[in-house]
Design an enzyme around this catalytic site. Structure first.
Site, PDB file in Angstrom:
ATOM      1  N   TYR A 199      -2.545   0.050 -16.477  1.00 60.93           N
ATOM      2  CA  TYR A 199      -1.763   0.639 -17.553  1.00 60.93           C
ATOM      3  C   TYR A 199      -0.699  -0.347 -18.004  1.00 60.93           C
ATOM      4  O   TYR A 199       0.013  -0.910 -17.185  1.00 60.93           O
ATOM      5  CB  TYR A 199      -1.091   1.936 -17.083  1.00 60.93           C
ATOM      6  CG  TYR A 199      -2.074   3.048 -16.854  1.00 60.93           C
ATOM      7  CD1 TYR A 199      -2.319   3.993 -17.835  1.00 60.93           C
ATOM      8  CD2 TYR A 199      -2.779   3.127 -15.664  1.00 60.93           C
ATOM      9  CE1 TYR A 199      -3.224   5.021 -17.626  1.00 60.93           C
ATOM     10  CE2 TYR A 199      -3.694   4.142 -15.449  1.00 60.93           C
ATOM     11  CZ  TYR A 199      -3.900   5.088 -16.438  1.00 60.93           C
ATOM     12  OH  TYR A 199      -4.806   6.085 -16.219  1.00 60.93           O
ATOM     13  N   SER A 229     -19.189   5.222  -9.789  1.00 56.44           N
ATOM     14  CA  SER A 229     -17.890   5.870  -9.632  1.00 56.44           C
ATOM     15  C   SER A 229     -18.008   7.318 -10.068  1.00 56.44           C
ATOM     16  O   SER A 229     -18.451   7.602 -11.182  1.00 56.44           O
ATOM     17  CB  SER A 229     -16.834   5.140 -10.483  1.00 56.44           C
ATOM     18  OG  SER A 229     -15.571   5.750 -10.340  1.00 56.44           O
ATOM     19  N   PRO A 256      -5.788   7.971  -1.918  1.00 54.80           N
ATOM     20  CA  PRO A 256      -5.581   8.375  -0.517  1.00 54.80           C
ATOM     21  C   PRO A 256      -4.362   9.268  -0.318  1.00 54.80           C
ATOM     22  O   PRO A 256      -4.274   9.971   0.683  1.00 54.80           O
ATOM     23  CB  PRO A 256      -5.401   7.031   0.199  1.00 54.80           C
ATOM     24  CG  PRO A 256      -4.854   6.117  -0.857  1.00 54.80           C
ATOM     25  CD  PRO A 256      -5.570   6.522  -2.111  1.00 54.80           C
ATOM     26  N   LEU A 257      -3.450   9.259  -1.289  1.00 53.07           N
ATOM     27  CA  LEU A 257      -2.243  10.097  -1.192  1.00 53.07           C
ATOM     28  C   LEU A 257      -2.304  11.294  -2.131  1.00 53.07           C
ATOM     29  O   LEU A 257      -1.295  11.948  -2.399  1.00 53.07           O
ATOM     30  CB  LEU A 257      -0.997   9.254  -1.478  1.00 53.07           C
ATOM     31  CG  LEU A 257      -0.825   8.022  -0.577  1.00 53.07           C
ATOM     32  CD1 LEU A 257       0.454   7.277  -0.923  1.00 53.07           C
ATOM     33  CD2 LEU A 257      -0.840   8.419   0.899  1.00 53.07           C
ATOM     34  N   ARG A 284       5.932  12.233 -10.932  1.00 55.44           N
ATOM     35  CA  ARG A 284       4.805  12.269 -11.861  1.00 55.44           C
ATOM     36  C   ARG A 284       4.486  13.707 -12.280  1.00 55.44           C
ATOM     37  O   ARG A 284       4.175  13.973 -13.438  1.00 55.44           O
ATOM     38  CB  ARG A 284       3.569  11.633 -11.203  1.00 55.44           C
ATOM     39  CG  ARG A 284       2.359  11.580 -12.111  1.00 55.44           C
ATOM     40  CD  ARG A 284       1.104  11.103 -11.387  1.00 55.44           C
ATOM     41  NE  ARG A 284       1.265   9.802 -10.770  1.00 55.44           N
ATOM     42  CZ  ARG A 284       0.259   9.128 -10.211  1.00 55.44           C
ATOM     43  NH1 ARG A 284      -0.953   9.654 -10.181  1.00 55.44           N
ATOM     44  NH2 ARG A 284       0.469   7.949  -9.667  1.00 55.44           N
ATOM     45  N   GLY A 306      -2.678   3.013  -5.065  1.00 61.28           N
ATOM     46  CA  GLY A 306      -2.015   3.113  -6.354  1.00 61.28           C
ATOM     47  C   GLY A 306      -0.515   3.073  -6.114  1.00 61.28           C
ATOM     48  O   GLY A 306       0.014   3.879  -5.352  1.00 61.28           O
ATOM     49  N   SER A 335       3.578   2.267  -7.826  1.00 60.51           N
ATOM     50  CA  SER A 335       4.390   2.123  -9.037  1.00 60.51           C
ATOM     51  C   SER A 335       5.561   1.171  -8.838  1.00 60.51           C
ATOM     52  O   SER A 335       6.228   0.808  -9.786  1.00 60.51           O
ATOM     53  CB  SER A 335       4.918   3.490  -9.479  1.00 60.51           C
ATOM     54  OG  SER A 335       5.683   4.084  -8.441  1.00 60.51           O
ATOM     55  N   ASN A 351       2.808   1.173   1.824  1.00 58.80           N
ATOM     56  CA  ASN A 351       1.400   1.545   1.931  1.00 58.80           C
ATOM     57  C   ASN A 351       0.570   0.468   2.629  1.00 58.80           C
ATOM     58  O   ASN A 351      -0.340   0.767   3.403  1.00 58.80           O
ATOM     59  CB  ASN A 351       0.829   1.838   0.549  1.00 58.80           C
ATOM     60  CG  ASN A 351       1.419   3.094  -0.072  1.00 58.80           C
ATOM     61  OD1 ASN A 351       2.077   3.876   0.611  1.00 58.80           O
ATOM     62  ND2 ASN A 351       1.204   3.283  -1.358  1.00 58.80           N
TER      63      ASN A 351
END
Length: 354
Positions: free
Chosen positions: A114, A175, A232-233, A251, A310, A312, A320
């Site tokens: 993004y 996917s 995973p989270l 989010r 993932g 931010s 992580n």
């Protein structure tokens, strides 16, 4: 049908004598500075620019020893990937990729990039022109994202085989495909002497287990299809930040994520939060955070080649990545304790855990 790309350090190729890329012509000592090298890769993925030559620098053994990063084959293919990969970059794109690379990560999925609120994605219509669009010699893996009910499976497999035969990709994967669809693709490939998929990207976490634990292991053992798992989270649910409602900066507080807010505030969501508080005690006992426990838990499954992270911000990514240190602590006893607290272990014929 959408496609996404996975690029690994394993796939970077050295330029021939006398050849230089436009991006690196003004960058001395590129071959000796990992950070500089990787910024080039970051630039490729971000801008889909005009970089035409790719550089090969294997991750040093010292990096793996220093960080504890583990490497696994992608399914039963010959491609070695780090068991943690970087899959979703919201902000600070280059910085996050550099941190990941310096930590031994060699798998980068550009499907969820993004930038400025725009998602980088490519859509296949009737012809596969994305290889020219990226202007790379090749990518390691191209993923077919969701099947197209209007396109016969034979056409999909032929298209992916064409991509590989043309040298635009080394492997292809799926996917969000069902086990039945993956098996159909494999059967079609065998019937017409085409190339089958090597892995499936699937959602996998404490509260989403059925597909990865009961359906895909059978495919792994029968036809060698591995798993690259994502989320995973559980979209941040497992971080524990929703213990006491929805924080304004989270989010789930954003309008596009109303579905996530509703999920968290539902009865099932409240039960999940209660279970997470209990799981946090296990994490504390192991000397790790709840997110690290969750990621290490995903990697206990032998069919999972890599878990896409993932992040931010750098702090979150660094935390992580620390899950690597928790993997040795994920014993059968701890896994059993987690299963008992979750109470959602799917029934299967065999136990596919380590």
């Amino acid at each position: 049908m959408q496609v996404s790309f996975a690029c690994t350090d394993h796939g970077l190729k050295a330029p021939r004598n006398g050849e230089h890329s436009k991006q690196n012509a003004t960058s001395p000592n590129t071959t000796t500075h990992a950070r500089t090298r990787f910024r080039t890769v970051a630039l490729i993925a971000r801008s889909l620019g005009s970089f035409t030559q790719r550089y090969h620098h294997n991750l040093k053994e010292s990096t793996a020893k220093l960080t504890g990063m583990k490497y696994r084959n992608l399914g039963k293919s010959g491609l070695r990937v780090s068991c943690l990969g970087l899959g979703e970059y919201i902000d600070l794109f280059e910085q996050l990729m550099t941190i990941a690379y310096d930590s031994g990560v060699n798998l980068f999925d550009t499907a969820e990039v993004y930038s400025g609120g725009k998602r980088s994605s490519l859509v296949i219509t009737t012809k596969l022109y994305w290889g020219g669009k990226m202007q790379l010699e090749y990518v390691d893996v191209v993923f077919a994202n969701r099947t197209d009910s209007n396109t016969p499976m034979e056409e999909i497999v032929r298209a992916m085989t064409h991509v590989i035969n043309q040298g635009m990709a080394m492997y292809w994967g799926t996917s969000r495909w069902s086990a039945m669809e993956i098996m159909e693709a494999y059967s079609v490939a065998r019937q017409f002497n085409l190339i089958p998929p090597v892995c499936e990207q699937a959602e996998y976490h404490f509260f989403q287990r059925e597909k990865v634990e009961t359906q895909l292991p059978e495919l792994y053992h029968k036809i060698g299809v591995g798993v690259v798992s994502w989320s995973p989270l559980a979209c941040g649910i497992i971080t524990g930040k929703y213990d006491n409602g929805i924080p304004e900066t989270s989010r789930a507080s954003m309008k596009p994520y109303q579905w996530l807010r509703e999920k968290i505030m539902s009865e099932d969501g409240k039960k999940q939060q209660a279970k997470l508080k209990e799981l946090a005690h296990i994490a504390e006992k192991l000397g790790c955070t709840l997110p690290q426990l969750a990621i290490a838990w995903c990697l206990r499954n032998e069919g999972v080649s890599s878990v896409l992270l993932g992040s931010s911000n750098p702090t979150q990514l660094t935390e992580n990545l620390g899950a690597i240190q928790v993997i040795p602590k994920m014993t059968a006893g701890i896994a059993s304790e987690v299963d008992h607290l979750l109470g959602n272990r799917p029934h299967s014929k065999k136990d596919y855990h380590h």
